[in-house]
Design a protein around this motif. Structure first.
Motif, short mmCIF file in Angstrom:
data_model
loop_
_atom_site.label_atom_id
_atom_site.label_comp_id
_atom_site.label_asym_id
_atom_site.label_seq_id
_atom_site.Cartn_x
_atom_site.Cartn_y
_atom_site.Cartn_z
N SER A 295 0.84 -1.19 0.00
CA SER A 295 0.00 0.00 0.00
C SER A 295 0.88 1.24 0.00
CB SER A 295 -0.92 0.02 1.23
OG SER A 295 -0.15 0.12 2.42
N TYR A 296 0.31 2.34 -0.49
CA TYR A 296 1.01 3.61 -0.36
C TYR A 296 -0.01 4.71 -0.12
CZ TYR A 296 0.03 5.09 -5.26
OH TYR A 296 -0.56 5.43 -6.45
N ILE A 297 0.49 5.74 0.52
CA ILE A 297 -0.23 7.00 0.63
C ILE A 297 0.79 8.07 0.29
CG2 ILE A 297 -1.40 8.64 2.14
CD1 ILE A 297 -2.45 6.31 3.75
N ALA B 145 -3.22 3.85 -2.68
CA ALA B 145 -3.54 2.63 -3.42
C ALA B 145 -3.08 1.43 -2.61
CB ALA B 145 -2.86 2.62 -4.79
N THR B 146 -3.70 0.28 -2.89
CA THR B 146 -3.31 -0.98 -2.27
C THR B 146 -3.23 -2.04 -3.36
OG1 THR B 146 -5.59 -1.62 -1.80
CG2 THR B 146 -4.42 -0.43 -0.07
N ASP C 266 4.36 2.36 -9.85
CA ASP C 266 3.49 3.53 -9.89
C ASP C 266 3.93 4.56 -8.85
OD1 ASP C 266 0.93 4.96 -10.62
OD2 ASP C 266 0.50 4.53 -8.51
N TYR C 267 4.18 4.10 -7.63
CA TYR C 267 4.60 5.00 -6.56
C TYR C 267 5.94 5.66 -6.90
CZ TYR C 267 5.85 6.81 -2.00
OH TYR C 267 6.23 7.63 -0.97
N ALA C 268 6.88 4.87 -7.38
CA ALA C 268 8.20 5.39 -7.70
C ALA C 268 8.16 6.42 -8.82
CB ALA C 268 9.16 4.25 -8.05
#
Length: 64
Positions: free
Chosen positions: A27-29, A36-37, A50-52
């Motif tokens: 997960s990220y915030i 997203a999870t 996606d986060y990176a």
């Protein structure tokens, strides 16, 4: 372990894969408010990408 889970006050990415035969979860915030999870190795890999690329340090100019 709950202190490792990202929050709006402490945004970030969290990935867990305790054993090689267990599917990963993640997960990220982001500080921008997006979250997203994902469950499963392939989906977690996509979440990390996606986060990176779009979040985290990408917003500070330190990323890509």
């Amino acid at each position: 372990m709950t202190d490792l889970v990202p929050t709006l006050d402490s945004p970030g990415l969290h990935v867990v894969k305790p054993f090689s035969h267990v599917a990963a979860t993640g997960s990220y915030i982001c500080g921008c408010g997006d979250a997203a999870t994902a469950n499963g190795d392939a989906d977690v890999w996509a979440l990390v990408q996606d986060y990176a690329y779009f979040h985290g340090q990408a917003h500070t100019g330190e990323g890509r």
